[in-house]
Design a protein around this motif. Structure first.
Motif, mmCIF file in Angstrom:
data_model
loop_
_atom_site.group_PDB
_atom_site.id
_atom_site.type_symbol
_atom_site.label_atom_id
_atom_site.label_comp_id
_atom_site.label_asym_id
_atom_site.label_seq_id
_atom_site.Cartn_x
_atom_site.Cartn_y
_atom_site.Cartn_z
ATOM 1 N N LEU A 45 0.827 -1.214 0.000
ATOM 2 C CA LEU A 45 0.000 0.000 0.000
ATOM 3 C C LEU A 45 0.861 1.263 0.000
ATOM 4 O O LEU A 45 0.553 2.225 -0.698
ATOM 5 C CB LEU A 45 -0.949 -0.005 1.187
ATOM 6 C CG LEU A 45 -2.031 -1.083 1.158
ATOM 7 C CD1 LEU A 45 -2.826 -1.089 2.460
ATOM 8 C CD2 LEU A 45 -2.953 -0.896 -0.040
ATOM 9 N N MET A 46 1.932 1.261 0.770
ATOM 10 C CA MET A 46 2.834 2.404 0.817
ATOM 11 C C MET A 46 3.510 2.626 -0.540
ATOM 12 O O MET A 46 3.718 3.758 -0.970
ATOM 13 C CB MET A 46 3.892 2.185 1.898
ATOM 14 C CG MET A 46 4.848 3.336 2.070
ATOM 15 S SD MET A 46 6.051 3.042 3.371
ATOM 16 C CE MET A 46 6.987 1.709 2.677
ATOM 17 N N GLY A 47 3.826 1.521 -1.215
ATOM 18 C CA GLY A 47 4.495 1.624 -2.513
ATOM 19 C C GLY A 47 3.694 2.385 -3.534
ATOM 20 O O GLY A 47 4.247 3.100 -4.371
ATOM 21 N N GLY A 48 2.371 2.263 -3.483
ATOM 22 C CA GLY A 48 1.516 2.991 -4.416
ATOM 23 C C GLY A 48 1.587 4.495 -4.242
ATOM 24 O O GLY A 48 1.345 5.241 -5.185
ATOM 25 N N PHE A 49 1.931 4.942 -3.039
ATOM 26 C CA PHE A 49 2.073 6.375 -2.802
ATOM 27 C C PHE A 49 3.453 6.883 -3.212
ATOM 28 O O PHE A 49 3.605 8.037 -3.593
ATOM 29 C CB PHE A 49 1.833 6.706 -1.324
ATOM 30 C CG PHE A 49 0.417 6.500 -0.901
ATOM 31 C CD1 PHE A 49 -0.586 7.350 -1.328
ATOM 32 C CD2 PHE A 49 0.073 5.445 -0.079
ATOM 33 C CE1 PHE A 49 -1.900 7.162 -0.948
ATOM 34 C CE2 PHE A 49 -1.243 5.238 0.317
ATOM 35 C CZ PHE A 49 -2.238 6.109 -0.125
ATOM 36 N N VAL A 50 4.451 6.023 -3.132
ATOM 37 C CA VAL A 50 5.825 6.423 -3.459
ATOM 38 C C VAL A 50 6.073 6.358 -4.958
ATOM 39 O O VAL A 50 6.649 7.266 -5.548
ATOM 40 C CB VAL A 50 6.842 5.532 -2.702
ATOM 41 C CG1 VAL A 50 8.267 5.877 -3.081
ATOM 42 C CG2 VAL A 50 6.646 5.666 -1.195
#
Length: 139
Positions: free
Chosen positions: A27-32
């Motif tokens: 989930l964090m990767g989608g923001f980065v």
């Protein structure tokens, strides 16, 4: 507590915590690193249809999620298990490896990513999690 029950609970905790870490990193990767336009990461059909648009940078967070999810899950199982700590860590690693293998068949990811992910993201991370989990405390 009975050692068998303690081992079962340690494995369940390892699988649970490893899964939480895995999903958190995904989930964090989608923001980065933004996914290509029009791809819904929560929809497997959307991912399949748009996989050809992925660049190498889009595979960084999935690899990190698989590796760190397995690492933390194996660490947890070996740290809190009563006995057979190596076996507990490897069980968690093999469980996540089976998930990785199913992803290889479900998603048309590039061969280089599948090979890297399956060879380095699971069993070596489970081994490292075991090593860290059984390490003696420094006093």
């Amino acid at each position: 507590m009975n050692p068998i029950i303690k081992n079962i609970l340690a494995v369940i905790a390892g699988l649970f915590i490893g899964s939480i870490v895995n999903m958190g990193i995904i989930l964090m990767g989608g923001f980065v690193i933004s996914l290509p336009e029009g791809i819904d990461p929560s929809n497997m059909e959307s991912l399949k249809a748009g996989m050809h648009l992925f660049e190498p940078k889009h595979f960084v967070f999935p690899f990190l999620a698989h590796a760190f999810g397995t690492l933390t899950g194996s660490f947890t199982a070996s740290r809190f298990g009563a006995s057979y700590k190596f076996g507990l860590a490897m069980f968690v690693g093999c469980f996540f490896l089976l998930g990785g293998i199913s992803n290889v068949f479900a998603l048309p990811a590039p061969m280089w990513f599948s090979a890297l992910d399956l060879s380095l993201g699971y069993i070596p991370m489970a081994y490292l999690g075991w090593k860290l989990g059984v390490k003696k405390k420094l006093e």
